[in-house]
Design a protein around this motif. Structure first.
Motif, PDB file in Angstrom:
ATOM      1  N   ASP A 136      28.930 -60.353  -7.375  1.00 53.85           N
ATOM      2  CA  ASP A 136      28.653 -61.739  -7.024  1.00 53.85           C
ATOM      3  C   ASP A 136      28.248 -62.570  -8.239  1.00 53.85           C
ATOM      4  OD1 ASP A 136      26.343 -60.352  -7.434  1.00 53.85           O
ATOM      5  OD2 ASP A 136      25.301 -61.102  -5.657  1.00 53.85           O
ATOM      6  N   ARG A 137      28.753 -62.186  -9.407  1.00 59.72           N
ATOM      7  CA  ARG A 137      28.462 -62.881 -10.662  1.00 59.72           C
ATOM      8  C   ARG A 137      29.757 -63.013 -11.464  1.00 59.72           C
ATOM      9  NH1 ARG A 137      24.364 -62.707  -8.129  1.00 59.72           N
ATOM     10  NH2 ARG A 137      22.272 -62.028  -8.764  1.00 59.72           N
ATOM     11  N   HIS A 138      29.756 -63.950 -12.398  1.00 63.57           N
ATOM     12  CA  HIS A 138      30.750 -63.941 -13.469  1.00 63.57           C
ATOM     13  C   HIS A 138      30.076 -64.420 -14.742  1.00 63.57           C
ATOM     14  CE1 HIS A 138      31.370 -68.291 -13.808  1.00 63.57           C
ATOM     15  NE2 HIS A 138      31.583 -68.370 -12.504  1.00 63.57           N
ATOM     16  N   PHE A 139      30.708 -64.099 -15.867  1.00 67.20           N
ATOM     17  CA  PHE A 139      30.180 -64.494 -17.167  1.00 67.20           C
ATOM     18  C   PHE A 139      30.568 -65.941 -17.494  1.00 67.20           C
ATOM     19  CE2 PHE A 139      30.724 -59.790 -17.994  1.00 67.20           C
ATOM     20  CZ  PHE A 139      29.368 -59.500 -17.980  1.00 67.20           C
ATOM     21  N   TYR A 140      29.807 -66.529 -18.414  1.00 70.28           N
ATOM     22  CA  TYR A 140      30.112 -67.867 -18.905  1.00 70.28           C
ATOM     23  C   TYR A 140      30.661 -67.857 -20.326  1.00 70.28           C
ATOM     24  CZ  TYR A 140      28.156 -70.615 -15.063  1.00 70.28           C
ATOM     25  OH  TYR A 140      27.931 -71.216 -13.851  1.00 70.28           O
ATOM     26  N   GLY A 141      30.866 -66.684 -20.914  1.00 67.78           N
ATOM     27  CA  GLY A 141      31.493 -66.635 -22.225  1.00 67.78           C
ATOM     28  C   GLY A 141      30.558 -66.495 -23.398  1.00 67.78           C
ATOM     29  N   HIS A 142      29.246 -66.310 -23.134  1.00 67.15           N
ATOM     30  CA  HIS A 142      28.279 -66.238 -24.229  1.00 67.15           C
ATOM     31  C   HIS A 142      27.238 -65.158 -23.967  1.00 67.15           C
ATOM     32  CE1 HIS A 142      29.332 -69.928 -26.497  1.00 67.15           C
ATOM     33  NE2 HIS A 142      29.774 -70.344 -25.317  1.00 67.15           N
ATOM     34  N   PHE A 196      18.712 -54.946 -26.788  1.00 68.61           N
ATOM     35  CA  PHE A 196      19.200 -55.514 -25.533  1.00 68.61           C
ATOM     36  C   PHE A 196      20.158 -56.670 -25.784  1.00 68.61           C
ATOM     37  CE2 PHE A 196      15.013 -53.728 -24.635  1.00 68.61           C
ATOM     38  CZ  PHE A 196      15.326 -52.848 -23.610  1.00 68.61           C
ATOM     39  N   LEU A 197      21.141 -56.763 -24.916  1.00 72.58           N
ATOM     40  CA  LEU A 197      22.084 -57.875 -24.896  1.00 72.58           C
ATOM     41  C   LEU A 197      21.776 -58.727 -23.673  1.00 72.58           C
ATOM     42  CD1 LEU A 197      24.774 -59.259 -25.868  1.00 72.58           C
ATOM     43  CD2 LEU A 197      25.934 -57.739 -24.225  1.00 72.58           C
ATOM     44  N   LEU A 198      21.694 -60.032 -23.872  1.00 74.50           N
ATOM     45  CA  LEU A 198      21.496 -60.983 -22.784  1.00 74.50           C
ATOM     46  C   LEU A 198      22.791 -61.745 -22.552  1.00 74.50           C
ATOM     47  CD1 LEU A 198      17.984 -62.502 -23.619  1.00 74.50           C
ATOM     48  CD2 LEU A 198      18.539 -60.349 -22.474  1.00 74.50           C
ATOM     49  N   THR A 199      23.190 -61.910 -21.309  1.00 74.14           N
ATOM     50  CA  THR A 199      24.443 -62.585 -20.978  1.00 74.14           C
ATOM     51  C   THR A 199      24.203 -63.719 -19.995  1.00 74.14           C
ATOM     52  OG1 THR A 199      24.868 -60.938 -19.230  1.00 74.14           O
ATOM     53  CG2 THR A 199      25.856 -60.543 -21.384  1.00 74.14           C
ATOM     54  N   THR A 200      24.883 -64.841 -20.187  1.00 72.85           N
ATOM     55  CA  THR A 200      24.796 -65.961 -19.255  1.00 72.85           C
ATOM     56  C   THR A 200      25.753 -65.708 -18.096  1.00 72.85           C
ATOM     57  OG1 THR A 200      26.401 -67.167 -20.624  1.00 72.85           O
ATOM     58  CG2 THR A 200      24.072 -67.639 -20.976  1.00 72.85           C
ATOM     59  N   GLU A 201      25.237 -65.897 -16.871  1.00 67.92           N
ATOM     60  CA  GLU A 201      26.001 -65.535 -15.687  1.00 67.92           C
ATOM     61  C   GLU A 201      25.815 -66.552 -14.568  1.00 67.92           C
ATOM     62  OE1 GLU A 201      25.194 -60.771 -16.578  1.00 67.92           O
ATOM     63  OE2 GLU A 201      24.853 -61.563 -14.564  1.00 67.92           O
ATOM     64  N   ASN A 202      26.798 -66.608 -13.689  1.00 76.25           N
ATOM     65  CA  ASN A 202      26.777 -67.481 -12.527  1.00 76.25           C
ATOM     66  C   ASN A 202      26.569 -66.648 -11.271  1.00 76.25           C
ATOM     67  OD1 ASN A 202      27.108 -69.553 -10.697  1.00 76.25           O
ATOM     68  ND2 ASN A 202      29.313 -69.783 -11.015  1.00 76.25           N
ATOM     69  N   ALA A 203      25.425 -66.828 -10.613  1.00 74.13           N
ATOM     70  CA  ALA A 203      25.201 -66.243  -9.284  1.00 74.13           C
ATOM     71  C   ALA A 203      25.735 -67.270  -8.285  1.00 74.13           C
ATOM     72  CB  ALA A 203      23.723 -65.962  -9.068  1.00 74.13           C
ATOM     73  N   TYR A 204      27.045 -67.267  -8.090  1.00 75.42           N
ATOM     74  CA  TYR A 204      27.732 -68.413  -7.500  1.00 75.42           C
ATOM     75  C   TYR A 204      27.511 -68.582  -6.017  1.00 75.42           C
ATOM     76  CZ  TYR A 204      31.156 -64.561  -7.249  1.00 75.42           C
ATOM     77  OH  TYR A 204      31.776 -63.351  -7.084  1.00 75.42           O
ATOM     78  N   ASP A 205      27.096 -67.555  -5.300  1.00 77.57           N
ATOM     79  CA  ASP A 205      26.880 -67.721  -3.865  1.00 77.57           C
ATOM     80  C   ASP A 205      25.502 -68.258  -3.532  1.00 77.57           C
ATOM     81  OD1 ASP A 205      29.387 -66.993  -2.930  1.00 77.57           O
ATOM     82  OD2 ASP A 205      28.915 -64.850  -2.953  1.00 77.57           O
ATOM     83  N   ILE A 206      24.600 -68.353  -4.514  1.00 74.24           N
ATOM     84  CA  ILE A 206      23.242 -68.833  -4.220  1.00 74.24           C
ATOM     85  C   ILE A 206      23.185 -70.363  -4.099  1.00 74.24           C
ATOM     86  CG2 ILE A 206      20.841 -68.879  -5.038  1.00 74.24           C
ATOM     87  CD1 ILE A 206      21.301 -66.056  -6.138  1.00 74.24           C
ATOM     88  N   PRO A 207      23.671 -71.169  -5.038  1.00 80.04           N
ATOM     89  CA  PRO A 207      24.088 -70.881  -6.414  1.00 80.04           C
ATOM     90  C   PRO A 207      22.891 -71.013  -7.369  1.00 80.04           C
ATOM     91  CG  PRO A 207      24.558 -73.156  -5.910  1.00 80.04           C
ATOM     92  CD  PRO A 207      23.877 -72.597  -4.687  1.00 80.04           C
ATOM     93  N   ASP A 208      22.974 -70.261  -8.472  1.00 78.61           N
ATOM     94  CA  ASP A 208      21.911 -70.321  -9.475  1.00 78.61           C
ATOM     95  C   ASP A 208      22.404 -69.645 -10.736  1.00 78.61           C
ATOM     96  OD1 ASP A 208      19.450 -71.045 -10.450  1.00 78.61           O
ATOM     97  OD2 ASP A 208      18.380 -69.333  -9.609  1.00 78.61           O
ATOM     98  N   GLY A 209      21.756 -69.933 -11.842  1.00 78.49           N
ATOM     99  CA  GLY A 209      22.072 -69.286 -13.097  1.00 78.49           C
ATOM    100  C   GLY A 209      21.239 -68.040 -13.301  1.00 78.49           C
ATOM    101  N   ARG A 210      21.811 -67.053 -13.955  1.00 77.35           N
ATOM    102  CA  ARG A 210      21.117 -65.805 -14.239  1.00 77.35           C
ATOM    103  C   ARG A 210      21.381 -65.399 -15.693  1.00 77.35           C
ATOM    104  NH1 ARG A 210      18.943 -66.879 -10.152  1.00 77.35           N
ATOM    105  NH2 ARG A 210      18.645 -65.592  -8.294  1.00 77.35           N
ATOM    106  N   ILE A 211      20.419 -64.659 -16.250  1.00 80.72           N
ATOM    107  CA  ILE A 211      20.582 -64.028 -17.546  1.00 80.72           C
ATOM    108  C   ILE A 211      20.591 -62.519 -17.306  1.00 80.72           C
ATOM    109  CG2 ILE A 211      19.651 -63.701 -19.861  1.00 80.72           C
ATOM    110  CD1 ILE A 211      20.610 -66.553 -19.319  1.00 80.72           C
ATOM    111  N   GLY A 212      21.742 -61.896 -17.558  1.00 76.63           N
ATOM    112  CA  GLY A 212      21.851 -60.454 -17.378  1.00 76.63           C
ATOM    113  C   GLY A 212      21.249 -59.709 -18.554  1.00 76.63           C
ATOM    114  N   ILE A 213      20.731 -58.521 -18.300  1.00 80.76           N
ATOM    115  CA  ILE A 213      20.081 -57.688 -19.316  1.00 80.76           C
ATOM    116  C   ILE A 213      20.834 -56.364 -19.398  1.00 80.76           C
ATOM    117  CG2 ILE A 213      17.910 -56.653 -20.087  1.00 80.76           C
ATOM    118  CD1 ILE A 213      16.554 -58.471 -17.884  1.00 80.76           C
ATOM    119  N   TRP A 214      21.295 -56.030 -20.606  1.00 75.22           N
ATOM    120  CA  TRP A 214      22.090 -54.818 -20.833  1.00 75.22           C
ATOM    121  C   TRP A 214      21.461 -54.023 -21.969  1.00 75.22           C
ATOM    122  CZ3 TRP A 214      26.599 -54.784 -17.695  1.00 75.22           C
ATOM    123  CH2 TRP A 214      26.900 -56.007 -17.080  1.00 75.22           C
TER     124      TRP A 214
END
Length: 356
Positions: A102-108, A117-135
């Motif tokens: 239920d997410r997609h990346f924004y390219g950064h 750790f890598l942080l990724t910008t993501e779209n939680a599109y069904d909420i909708p809200d922005g998220r920062i993924g942690i890898w």
């Protein structure tokens, strides 16, 4: 892993892969496409050579480079769901990151200072809200969790010199069921958000009401932590709408204009601060222009008409900018064109590699 502990976990990253210094010399990374629509992550030198080029499964946007290891993460353009981690010393794929269902990346994305750790910008599109993924880069880039970005449409995240992260929440709601359609323009509310090493929001600033449709997209920072912001206007045509702003924490956004701002056609592509901190370069790939500004005062500077001026990055000579057929390197006053063979079409970003 609890949000408050993810950035503090562990010590500096172990060098399990070759360092950047072990590679054939390269100065930048960019996403590029070639005739036939093949898509690549490309290493470039300041003299126009291509020491490495790795295929990626779709159109790329930007890349994140590990601060120590010769690893780069190529991100899909929105609404893509892939990110590919490449060992740039061998050309092998280390890992492939797939966004949650239920997410997609924004390219950064951006690494923490120690590379853990890598942080990724993501779209939680069904909420909708922005998220920062942690890898976790030390555990095969396993996903550890996420935290709120502080707004809708987090496009770019960068690490500032003090370790704080700045997030460009563009304010535009999208959903993959509607491709790239913008769903909330009348109500959009972009912001610039700062988060600390625990993912907690430290500060947010928003445009004034009359500039609320100015989407905050791309970021660059100087050595003092001042952030330069590239904007994309989503409202009715407006010849003098500012497409650049500056921000220092604790102060309001400072919008900057330029006599030739309208030449960018309401679309700023990329932004970079010169190596000496004196100039800001703002690219307009739709208008074939680069606007320069005084980084201290915001005063407008020279304009350069360069075909498909797209990615911008800091370099020892000032700034480097991808253009049709190659790269421009220098300052607003003096630059040189460096041709790059291969008939590349560059995406909007150019990322400087760590000094080796």
């Amino acid at each position: 892993m609890r949000r408050r502990h993810f950035l503090a976990a562990g010590s500096a990253a172990l060098l399990t892969a070759p360092a950047w210094a072990s590679l054939p010399p390269a100065d930048f990374i960019a996403a590029g496409a070639r005739p036939g629509n093949s898509t690549w992550l490309v290493g470039l030198t300041a003299t126009g050579e291509v020491p490495f080029a790795f295929p990626v499964p779709g159109r790329g946007h930007a890349a994140a480079v590990h601060p120590e290891r010769a690893e780069a993460v190529a991100f899909a353009r929105r609404p893509g769901r892939f990110a590919v981690v490449i060992d740039c010393s061998s050309g092998t794929e280390i890992a492939r990151l797939d966004s949650p269902a239920d997410r997609h990346f924004y390219g950064h994305g951006a690494f923490t200072a120690d590379g853990r750790f890598l942080l990724t910008t993501e779209n939680a599109y069904d909420i909708p809200d922005g998220r920062i993924g942690i890898w976790d880069a030390e555990k095969g880039y396993a996903r550890l969790g996420e935290f709120p970005s502080g707004g809708i449409g987090p496009h770019e995240v960068i690490r500032l010199p003090d370790g704080i992260f700045a997030i460009a929440n563009g304010g535009i709601q999208t959903h993959p069921d509607f491709a790239r359609k913008k769903l909330n323009i009348p109500a959009m509310q972009p912001n610039l958000t700062y988060v600390d090493a625990e993912g907690a929001i430290l500060e947010q600033v928003t445009p004034p009401e009359d500039l609320r449709r100015n989407s905050i997209r791309h970021l660059a920072a100087d050595r003092s932590g001042q952030v330069a912001i590239a904007l994309q206007w989503q409202g009715a045509p407006f010849s003098q709408v500012p497409l650049i702003a500056r921000h220092q924490r604790g102060e309001p956004l400072r919008f900057v204009t330029h006599p030739q701002m309208a030449e960018l056609k309401h679309y700023a592509g990329s932004i970079a601060v010169s190596s000496d901190g004196s100039e800001i370069a703002l690219t307009g790939p739709k208008g074939n222009r680069v606007l320069f500004f005084d980084a201290t005062t915001g005063a407008p500077g020279p304009v350069r008409s360069w075909d498909v001026a797209s990615g911008a990055a800091t370099t020892a000579e000032g700034v480097a900018i991808t253009v049709k057929g190659g790269v421009r390197i220098g300052t607003s006053v003096q630059s040189r064109f460096i041709p790059v063979t291969g008939d590349w079409a560059w995406d909007n970003h150019l990322v400087a590699l760590p000094a080796t």
